[in-house]
Design a protein around this motif. Sequence first.
Motif, PDB file in Angstrom:
ATOM      1  N   GLU A  19      48.183   8.042  56.896  1.00 30.05           N
ATOM      2  CA  GLU A  19      49.533   8.221  57.429  1.00 30.05           C
ATOM      3  C   GLU A  19      49.520   7.837  58.896  1.00 30.05           C
ATOM      4  OE1 GLU A  19      53.190  11.464  57.510  1.00 30.05           O
ATOM      5  OE2 GLU A  19      51.134  12.160  57.164  1.00 30.05           O
ATOM      6  N   VAL A  20      50.492   7.020  59.309  1.00 30.05           N
ATOM      7  CA  VAL A  20      50.540   6.502  60.677  1.00 30.05           C
ATOM      8  C   VAL A  20      51.773   7.057  61.366  1.00 30.05           C
ATOM      9  CG1 VAL A  20      50.566   4.442  62.128  1.00 30.05           C
ATOM     10  CG2 VAL A  20      49.418   4.382  59.899  1.00 30.05           C
ATOM     11  N   ASN A  21      51.568   7.626  62.551  1.00 27.17           N
ATOM     12  CA  ASN A  21      52.687   8.135  63.335  1.00 27.17           C
ATOM     13  C   ASN A  21      53.423   6.977  63.994  1.00 27.17           C
ATOM     14  OD1 ASN A  21      52.063  10.786  62.703  1.00 27.17           O
ATOM     15  ND2 ASN A  21      50.781  11.072  64.515  1.00 27.17           N
ATOM     16  N   GLY A  22      54.740   6.977  63.853  1.00 29.07           N
ATOM     17  CA  GLY A  22      55.539   5.909  64.443  1.00 29.07           C
ATOM     18  C   GLY A  22      55.714   6.085  65.939  1.00 29.07           C
ATOM     19  N   ILE A  23      56.174   5.027  66.588  1.00 30.91           N
ATOM     20  CA  ILE A  23      56.449   5.016  68.027  1.00 30.91           C
ATOM     21  C   ILE A  23      57.915   4.664  68.232  1.00 30.91           C
ATOM     22  CG2 ILE A  23      56.030   3.727  70.168  1.00 30.91           C
ATOM     23  CD1 ILE A  23      53.164   3.518  69.493  1.00 30.91           C
ATOM     24  N   HIS A  24      58.545   5.289  69.214  1.00 32.49           N
ATOM     25  CA  HIS A  24      59.929   4.960  69.553  1.00 32.49           C
ATOM     26  C   HIS A  24      59.932   3.609  70.275  1.00 32.49           C
ATOM     27  CE1 HIS A  24      61.522   8.780  68.232  1.00 32.49           C
ATOM     28  NE2 HIS A  24      60.576   9.401  68.909  1.00 32.49           N
ATOM     29  N   PHE A  25      59.935   2.552  69.486  1.00 29.85           N
ATOM     30  CA  PHE A  25      59.793   1.196  70.030  1.00 29.85           C
ATOM     31  C   PHE A  25      60.942   0.857  70.980  1.00 29.85           C
ATOM     32  CE2 PHE A  25      60.109  -3.458  69.752  1.00 29.85           C
ATOM     33  CZ  PHE A  25      58.799  -3.818  70.031  1.00 29.85           C
ATOM     34  N   GLY A  26      62.152   1.264  70.627  1.00 30.48           N
ATOM     35  CA  GLY A  26      63.319   0.927  71.442  1.00 30.48           C
ATOM     36  C   GLY A  26      63.346   1.612  72.790  1.00 30.48           C
ATOM     37  N   LEU A  27      62.581   2.694  72.954  1.00 32.97           N
ATOM     38  CA  LEU A  27      62.559   3.418  74.226  1.00 32.97           C
ATOM     39  C   LEU A  27      61.535   2.850  75.196  1.00 32.97           C
ATOM     40  CD1 LEU A  27      62.874   7.110  72.978  1.00 32.97           C
ATOM     41  CD2 LEU A  27      64.681   5.562  73.740  1.00 32.97           C
ATOM     42  N   GLN A  28      60.723   1.884  74.743  1.00 32.32           N
ATOM     43  CA  GLN A  28      59.706   1.302  75.612  1.00 32.32           C
ATOM     44  C   GLN A  28      60.274   0.093  76.350  1.00 32.32           C
ATOM     45  OE1 GLN A  28      56.161   0.514  73.410  1.00 32.32           O
ATOM     46  NE2 GLN A  28      55.876   2.642  72.798  1.00 32.32           N
ATOM     47  N   PRO A  51      42.353  -6.514  52.288  1.00 32.02           N
ATOM     48  CA  PRO A  51      43.810  -6.362  52.206  1.00 32.02           C
ATOM     49  C   PRO A  51      44.226  -4.903  52.409  1.00 32.02           C
ATOM     50  CG  PRO A  51      42.886  -6.522  50.011  1.00 32.02           C
ATOM     51  CD  PRO A  51      41.741  -6.764  50.964  1.00 32.02           C
ATOM     52  N   ILE A  52      45.439  -4.704  52.880  1.00 29.42           N
ATOM     53  CA  ILE A  52      46.033  -3.375  52.964  1.00 29.42           C
ATOM     54  C   ILE A  52      47.460  -3.454  52.432  1.00 29.42           C
ATOM     55  CG2 ILE A  52      44.653  -2.621  54.953  1.00 29.42           C
ATOM     56  CD1 ILE A  52      47.137  -3.166  56.696  1.00 29.42           C
ATOM     57  N   GLN A  53      47.968  -2.302  52.048  1.00 26.17           N
ATOM     58  CA  GLN A  53      49.373  -2.205  51.640  1.00 26.17           C
ATOM     59  C   GLN A  53      50.083  -1.302  52.631  1.00 26.17           C
ATOM     60  OE1 GLN A  53      50.034  -0.358  47.855  1.00 26.17           O
ATOM     61  NE2 GLN A  53      52.260  -0.465  47.994  1.00 26.17           N
ATOM     62  N   ILE A  54      51.240  -1.746  53.129  1.00 25.47           N
ATOM     63  CA  ILE A  54      52.044  -0.955  54.056  1.00 25.47           C
ATOM     64  C   ILE A  54      53.193  -0.329  53.268  1.00 25.47           C
ATOM     65  CG2 ILE A  54      53.476  -0.986  56.119  1.00 25.47           C
ATOM     66  CD1 ILE A  54      51.871  -3.361  57.107  1.00 25.47           C
ATOM     67  N   LEU A  55      53.286   0.989  53.326  1.00 25.73           N
ATOM     68  CA  LEU A  55      54.314   1.732  52.606  1.00 25.73           C
ATOM     69  C   LEU A  55      55.182   2.464  53.616  1.00 25.73           C
ATOM     70  CD1 LEU A  55      55.612   3.045  50.054  1.00 25.73           C
ATOM     71  CD2 LEU A  55      53.811   4.798  50.205  1.00 25.73           C
ATOM     72  N   VAL A  56      56.495   2.265  53.530  1.00 23.86           N
ATOM     73  CA  VAL A  56      57.455   2.956  54.384  1.00 23.86           C
ATOM     74  C   VAL A  56      58.393   3.760  53.495  1.00 23.86           C
ATOM     75  CG1 VAL A  56      59.244   2.726  56.139  1.00 23.86           C
ATOM     76  CG2 VAL A  56      57.340   1.095  56.081  1.00 23.86           C
ATOM     77  N   ARG A  57      58.461   5.059  53.737  1.00 24.98           N
ATOM     78  CA  ARG A  57      59.360   5.930  52.971  1.00 24.98           C
ATOM     79  C   ARG A  57      60.446   6.451  53.909  1.00 24.98           C
ATOM     80  NH1 ARG A  57      57.779  10.499  50.212  1.00 24.98           N
ATOM     81  NH2 ARG A  57      59.147   9.840  48.520  1.00 24.98           N
ATOM     82  N   PHE A  65      55.299   6.434  57.516  1.00 28.49           N
ATOM     83  CA  PHE A  65      54.563   5.183  57.404  1.00 28.49           C
ATOM     84  C   PHE A  65      53.155   5.451  56.872  1.00 28.49           C
ATOM     85  CE2 PHE A  65      57.562   5.042  60.902  1.00 28.49           C
ATOM     86  CZ  PHE A  65      58.303   3.902  60.635  1.00 28.49           C
ATOM     87  N   TYR A  66      52.743   4.627  55.896  1.00 31.99           N
ATOM     88  CA  TYR A  66      51.430   4.797  55.278  1.00 31.99           C
ATOM     89  C   TYR A  66      50.745   3.430  55.159  1.00 31.99           C
ATOM     90  CZ  TYR A  66      53.575   9.205  53.779  1.00 31.99           C
ATOM     91  OH  TYR A  66      54.221  10.414  53.746  1.00 31.99           O
ATOM     92  N   LEU A  67      49.422   3.460  55.234  1.00 29.79           N
ATOM     93  CA  LEU A  67      48.596   2.291  54.933  1.00 29.79           C
ATOM     94  C   LEU A  67      47.694   2.640  53.760  1.00 29.79           C
ATOM     95  CD1 LEU A  67      47.447   0.948  58.432  1.00 29.79           C
ATOM     96  CD2 LEU A  67      49.293   0.097  56.980  1.00 29.79           C
ATOM     97  N   VAL A  68      47.723   1.815  52.725  1.00 26.58           N
ATOM     98  CA  VAL A  68      46.871   2.004  51.557  1.00 26.58           C
ATOM     99  C   VAL A  68      45.675   1.078  51.702  1.00 26.58           C
ATOM    100  CG1 VAL A  68      46.734   1.957  49.045  1.00 26.58           C
ATOM    101  CG2 VAL A  68      48.906   2.551  50.172  1.00 26.58           C
ATOM    102  N   VAL A  69      44.476   1.665  51.699  1.00 25.17           N
ATOM    103  CA  VAL A  69      43.239   0.917  51.919  1.00 25.17           C
ATOM    104  C   VAL A  69      42.454   0.867  50.614  1.00 25.17           C
ATOM    105  CG1 VAL A  69      41.098   0.789  53.244  1.00 25.17           C
ATOM    106  CG2 VAL A  69      43.186   1.692  54.314  1.00 25.17           C
ATOM    107  N   PRO A  70      42.090  -0.322  50.117  1.00 23.29           N
ATOM    108  CA  PRO A  70      41.352  -0.432  48.850  1.00 23.29           C
ATOM    109  C   PRO A  70      39.846  -0.493  49.072  1.00 23.29           C
ATOM    110  CG  PRO A  70      42.050  -2.598  49.515  1.00 23.29           C
ATOM    111  CD  PRO A  70      42.500  -1.652  50.619  1.00 23.29           C
ATOM    112  N   ALA A  71      39.109  -0.181  48.029  1.00 22.99           N
ATOM    113  CA  ALA A  71      37.662  -0.392  48.013  1.00 22.99           C
ATOM    114  C   ALA A  71      37.357  -1.509  47.020  1.00 22.99           C
ATOM    115  CB  ALA A  71      36.927   0.880  47.607  1.00 22.99           C
ATOM    116  N   GLU A  72      36.284  -2.229  47.265  1.00 21.06           N
ATOM    117  CA  GLU A  72      35.866  -3.298  46.366  1.00 21.06           C
ATOM    118  C   GLU A  72      34.845  -2.735  45.380  1.00 21.06           C
ATOM    119  OE1 GLU A  72      34.367  -6.419  48.718  1.00 21.06           O
ATOM    120  OE2 GLU A  72      36.225  -6.731  49.841  1.00 21.06           O
ATOM    121  N   THR A  73      35.169  -2.797  44.097  1.00 19.09           N
ATOM    122  CA  THR A  73      34.261  -2.310  43.061  1.00 19.09           C
ATOM    123  C   THR A  73      34.229  -3.311  41.919  1.00 19.09           C
ATOM    124  OG1 THR A  73      36.044  -1.093  41.960  1.00 19.09           O
ATOM    125  CG2 THR A  73      34.739   0.110  43.601  1.00 19.09           C
ATOM    126  N   ASP A  74      33.286  -3.097  41.005  1.00 24.26           N
ATOM    127  CA  ASP A  74      33.190  -3.910  39.794  1.00 24.26           C
ATOM    128  C   ASP A  74      34.147  -3.329  38.776  1.00 24.26           C
ATOM    129  OD1 ASP A  74      32.605  -5.397  37.625  1.00 24.26           O
ATOM    130  OD2 ASP A  74      30.479  -4.880  37.523  1.00 24.26           O
TER     131      ASP A  74
END
Length: 222
Positions: free
Chosen positions: A34-43, A65-71, A121-130
């Motif tokens: 889970e990623v904390n957002g930033i108030h981009f417009g206030l910068q 690869p990663i997957q970006i998920l926004v809820r 905001f979420y980032l989904v991180v995969p592992a490489e397996t057989d």
Amino acid sequence: MSRAASVQTTRLSLEGIEDDVVLLAGRQYRAVLEVNGIHFGLQDEDEQEALVGGFAAFLNSLGFPIQILVRVLPTDIDGYLGELERRARNDLPEDLAVLARDHVAFVRRLARNRTLLERHFYLVVPAETDASRSRRVWPLGRGRVGRDASAARKQLVIRCEEVERQLGRCGLAARRLGNNELAQLYYAGWCPELSRVQRLRRDLAEYATLVVQASHATGKGS
């Protein structure tokens, strides 16, 4: 007699959650940050350019690869304002308590006219397996774990730490979700209305224990 496929397996490809790892069908493993957002417009402009450049460098540095998920969800107004009112009564000095009560009144008026939303905001991180070495496990993680699972977990630890470090350089704080938080995320996606009023509060092992006990009870009675 073969075991009928569970709802989470047939509909979500979810076979287990264990050690902060999601096990999907085909022996695929995922971790979620889970990623904390930033108030981009206030910068200011320089800060915005630095943030965009840092995030671009993060994406370019990834070797997987990663997957970006926004809820986007309705804000829990009652919980937020209830906590603010409690602090105004018990914790804040009088001058700040007055401001807090004014803020509570303002937000309540605002909420009557529009739906207040918040983004997660979420980032989904995969592992490489057989993926060819596929074996069934019990739902929610009560099953056998092979050497591929152990290697995947170690790889996910390394990858998640790397993502957290790279995002930290952009000023973005990230943390890895635990078992219950992963289950809650799936639950909220599958039953969005119900999940807002009925949360998962017990340890996941208790759900699996109940399933096993029910199976034994059924077998004895047949």
